[in-house]
Design a protein around this motif. Structure first.
Motif, PDB file in Angstrom:
ATOM      1  N   GLY A  14      -2.111 -13.879  -3.013  1.00  0.00           N
ATOM      2  CA  GLY A  14      -1.278 -15.077  -3.081  1.00  0.00           C
ATOM      3  C   GLY A  14      -0.858 -15.391  -4.506  1.00  0.00           C
ATOM      4  O   GLY A  14       0.292 -15.739  -4.765  1.00  0.00           O
ATOM      5  N   TRP A  15      -1.798 -15.243  -5.423  1.00  0.00           N
ATOM      6  CA  TRP A  15      -1.513 -15.555  -6.831  1.00  0.00           C
ATOM      7  C   TRP A  15      -0.389 -14.669  -7.358  1.00  0.00           C
ATOM      8  O   TRP A  15       0.590 -15.141  -7.922  1.00  0.00           O
ATOM      9  CB  TRP A  15      -2.782 -15.356  -7.666  1.00  0.00           C
ATOM     10  N   ALA A  16      -0.539 -13.347  -7.147  1.00  0.00           N
ATOM     11  CA  ALA A  16       0.435 -12.404  -7.694  1.00  0.00           C
ATOM     12  C   ALA A  16       1.788 -12.564  -7.002  1.00  0.00           C
ATOM     13  O   ALA A  16       2.837 -12.509  -7.640  1.00  0.00           O
ATOM     14  CB  ALA A  16      -0.080 -10.973  -7.539  1.00  0.00           C
ATOM     15  N   ALA A  74       5.718  -8.725  -3.455  1.00  0.00           N
ATOM     16  CA  ALA A  74       6.818  -9.465  -4.090  1.00  0.00           C
ATOM     17  C   ALA A  74       7.981  -8.525  -4.394  1.00  0.00           C
ATOM     18  O   ALA A  74       9.145  -8.884  -4.230  1.00  0.00           O
ATOM     19  CB  ALA A  74       6.338 -10.138  -5.372  1.00  0.00           C
ATOM     20  N   HIS A  75       7.655  -7.308  -4.811  1.00  0.00           N
ATOM     21  CA  HIS A  75       8.698  -6.327  -5.104  1.00  0.00           C
ATOM     22  C   HIS A  75       9.510  -6.011  -3.856  1.00  0.00           C
ATOM     23  O   HIS A  75      10.739  -5.975  -3.888  1.00  0.00           O
ATOM     24  CB  HIS A  75       8.060  -5.046  -5.663  1.00  0.00           C
ATOM     25  N   TRP A  76       8.818  -5.839  -2.735  1.00  0.00           N
ATOM     26  CA  TRP A  76       9.546  -5.523  -1.501  1.00  0.00           C
ATOM     27  C   TRP A  76      10.407  -6.707  -1.062  1.00  0.00           C
ATOM     28  O   TRP A  76      11.563  -6.544  -0.672  1.00  0.00           O
ATOM     29  CB  TRP A  76       8.571  -5.134  -0.375  1.00  0.00           C
ATOM     30  N   SER A  87       8.409   0.840  -1.704  1.00  0.00           N
ATOM     31  CA  SER A  87       7.778  -0.018  -2.715  1.00  0.00           C
ATOM     32  C   SER A  87       6.354   0.431  -3.001  1.00  0.00           C
ATOM     33  O   SER A  87       5.926   0.476  -4.161  1.00  0.00           O
ATOM     34  CB  SER A  87       7.768  -1.480  -2.260  1.00  0.00           C
ATOM     35  N   LEU A  88       5.607   0.755  -1.938  1.00  0.00           N
ATOM     36  CA  LEU A  88       4.195   1.112  -2.097  1.00  0.00           C
ATOM     37  C   LEU A  88       4.033   2.431  -2.847  1.00  0.00           C
ATOM     38  O   LEU A  88       3.272   2.526  -3.819  1.00  0.00           O
ATOM     39  CB  LEU A  88       3.526   1.212  -0.721  1.00  0.00           C
ATOM     40  N   VAL A  89       4.752   3.466  -2.392  1.00  0.00           N
ATOM     41  CA  VAL A  89       4.643   4.774  -3.042  1.00  0.00           C
ATOM     42  C   VAL A  89       5.218   4.698  -4.458  1.00  0.00           C
ATOM     43  O   VAL A  89       4.656   5.246  -5.411  1.00  0.00           O
ATOM     44  CB  VAL A  89       5.365   5.852  -2.209  1.00  0.00           C
ATOM     45  N   GLY A  90       6.339   3.968  -4.575  1.00  0.00           N
ATOM     46  CA  GLY A  90       6.958   3.827  -5.888  1.00  0.00           C
ATOM     47  C   GLY A  90       6.041   3.127  -6.876  1.00  0.00           C
ATOM     48  O   GLY A  90       6.028   3.455  -8.062  1.00  0.00           O
ATOM     49  N   ALA A  91       5.241   2.171  -6.383  1.00  0.00           N
ATOM     50  CA  ALA A  91       4.327   1.451  -7.270  1.00  0.00           C
ATOM     51  C   ALA A  91       3.294   2.396  -7.865  1.00  0.00           C
ATOM     52  O   ALA A  91       2.910   2.261  -9.030  1.00  0.00           O
ATOM     53  CB  ALA A  91       3.629   0.323  -6.519  1.00  0.00           C
ATOM     54  N   VAL A  92       2.852   3.376  -7.081  1.00  0.00           N
ATOM     55  CA  VAL A  92       1.899   4.359  -7.604  1.00  0.00           C
ATOM     56  C   VAL A  92       2.549   5.114  -8.762  1.00  0.00           C
ATOM     57  O   VAL A  92       1.961   5.267  -9.843  1.00  0.00           O
ATOM     58  CB  VAL A  92       1.450   5.351  -6.513  1.00  0.00           C
ATOM     59  N   GLY A  93       3.787   5.562  -8.539  1.00  0.00           N
ATOM     60  CA  GLY A  93       4.511   6.278  -9.594  1.00  0.00           C
ATOM     61  C   GLY A  93       4.725   5.399 -10.814  1.00  0.00           C
ATOM     62  O   GLY A  93       4.521   5.826 -11.944  1.00  0.00           O
ATOM     63  N   ALA A  94       5.122   4.142 -10.579  1.00  0.00           N
ATOM     64  CA  ALA A  94       5.387   3.225 -11.698  1.00  0.00           C
ATOM     65  C   ALA A  94       4.126   3.000 -12.513  1.00  0.00           C
ATOM     66  O   ALA A  94       4.164   2.960 -13.739  1.00  0.00           O
ATOM     67  CB  ALA A  94       5.933   1.902 -11.172  1.00  0.00           C
TER      68      ALA A  94
END
Lengths: 208, 227
Positions: B11-13, B106-108, B148-155
């Motif tokens: 929730g915070w993030a 939030a990104h998604w 978003s999820l897979v991309g977050a790992v890469g990011a």
């Protein structure tokens, strides 16, 4: 109680420092000084559990702590080189977010009062983007005022603060120590503490 | 004072990142605008015949969604890394897995969801009919969270790396391939009069797998990046 046992750090093939040892009891402060590049920030990041030591270990309350150990994260307030402020959020929102992240529930009036105490009464609703470096540092002071963490690790807390701000910082650290807290600070400027329980650690320029 | 739970952390993030996104609308609309423009350019560059466009449509709408996601990934952790927020997040007593999950959500919500909502409108340009457009929206709703999820790992893995942006594309685009195949495949199946269910089920399975695994990989990568 925070202890360092023969800590060493390397960057590439160069040794930044080795055999750094100290023991800090509740109510004591450690002021780390040394020239640029002597490894002050590296030492502080090690103590905070962001970086694993090359040699030696960090102990918190008698237990060795690995990087990102929960026991340390529960007790620590780390104030790094960068301000960790979001430019888009106001001073008030930034401070509130930090405190919530620490798991503290603080009423908005208390936050407003803390910001007023550090001289940001009129700026508290402004986005952090428009604040000066010194004013951004003062938000960090307001956080120190409200947080109830036993261990403070402060990297160059005095940067960009004016004399008034420096006095405020020293008073906050003194009050923290009087309350049984611990504090490790790296600094170029002299931090004039009332407390006599401040140890000092001088790091020397890198040895090959 | 007690340590925040994983739910508090999410929730915070989520709240913080959505608030920051709402204050910087310019950045927010860039990806959506990019999506609209890329999708609109294809009919101009190829034949305006109805058949060609209907064949191209699903592939273009999906590929552009991949590129729009890629464009937005660098924003996910880079500014938090630069301004020290990531340090504070990693050192807070709250579970890091929860915090990064909130950030990914939030990104998604600010990139994938608007693209999925816009796609059916853009699909009209390609002469796709209603059942096909509905499948397109559904496949994007299932597929963009995986991006978003897979991309977050890469990011997170490319944080602090020189030339992180291009490295990120090389790292992430191959991993996006299965999502593209099943996403565009679902739409094509409906166009051919078949059921989209197998494709959509595989997308949903992929989504569940990504939800379970990616946040842990991301938090490990964030800790490595901070060292």
């Amino acid at each position: 109680m925070l202890e360092a046992q023969s800590l060493a750090a390397r960057r590439g093939y160069a040794t930044l420092f080795r055999d750094v040892r100290f023991s800090l009891r509740p109510g004591e402060a450690l002021v780390v000084t040394g020239p640029n590049g002597s490894g002050k920030t590296t030492l502080l990041r090690m103590l905070a559990g962001l970086t694993a030591p090359f040699e030696g270990e960090v102990r918190w309350r008698g237990e060795p702590v690995a990087p990102f150990a929960q026991a340390l994260r529960d007790a620590l307030l780390f104030n790094g080189h960068s301000s960790a402020l979001k430019d888009e959020l106001s001073a008030e929102e930034n401070l509130d977010a930090w405190l919530r992240l620490d798991g503290e529930r603080v009423a908005s009036e208390v936050i407003a009062q803390a910001l007023a105490d550090v001289g940001l009464a009129r700026q508290r609703r402004l986005p952090a983007r428009v604040l000066s470096q010194g004013q951004r540092r003062r938000i960090a002071l307001a956080r120190l005022r409200l947080a109830s963490r036993p261990l403070w690790i402060l990297d160059e807390p005095a940067t960009a603060l004016d004399t008034d701000g420096l006095a405020m910082l020293a008073a906050l650290v003194d009050a923290h120590l009087d309350g049984g807290g611990l504090c490790v600070a790296a600094t170029h400027q002299a931090l004039v503490l009332q407390s006599t329980r401040a140890q000092s650690l001088v790091l020397h320029a890198a040895v090959a | 004072m007690e340590s925040p739970s994983a739910v508090d952390a999410i929730g915070w993030a989520l709240r913080r990142d959505l608030r920051v996104a709402m204050r910087s609308k310019g950045e927010l609309s860039v990806e959506l605008l990019f999506y609209v423009i890329v999708v609109t350019l294809f009919p101009l560059a190829t034949s305006p015949s109805r058949d060609t466009l209907a064949t191209l449509g699903p592939g273009v709408l999906w590929t552009a969604a991949l590129l729009a996601a890629l464009l937005s990934l660098s924003r996910l952790f880079a500014s938090d890394f630069r301004d020290g927020t990531l340090e504070q997040i990693a050192l807070s007593p709250a579970p890091l897995v929860g915090l990064v999950s909130g950030k990914i959500a939030a990104h998604w919500l600010t990139t994938g969801l608007p693209v999925a909502a816009m796609a059916p409108l853009l699909g009209i340009q390609y002469g796709l009919d209603a059942p096909v457009l509905a499948t397109l929206a559904l496949s994007l709703l299932l597929g963009t969270p995986i991006l978003s999820l897979v991309g977050a790992v890469g990011a997170a893995l490319t944080l602090g790396a020189r030339g992180g942006g291009s490295l990120l594309a090389l790292l992430v685009l191959p991993l996006y391939a299965p999502v593209l195949i099943f996403g565009a495949g679902a739409v094509d199946a409906v166009r051919a009069g078949l059921s989209a269910a197998p494709h959509l089920s595989l997308l949903a399975a992929g989504l569940l797998l990504a939800i379970l695994a990616a946040p842990f990989a991301v938090s490990a990568a964030v800790r490595i990046a901070l060292d």
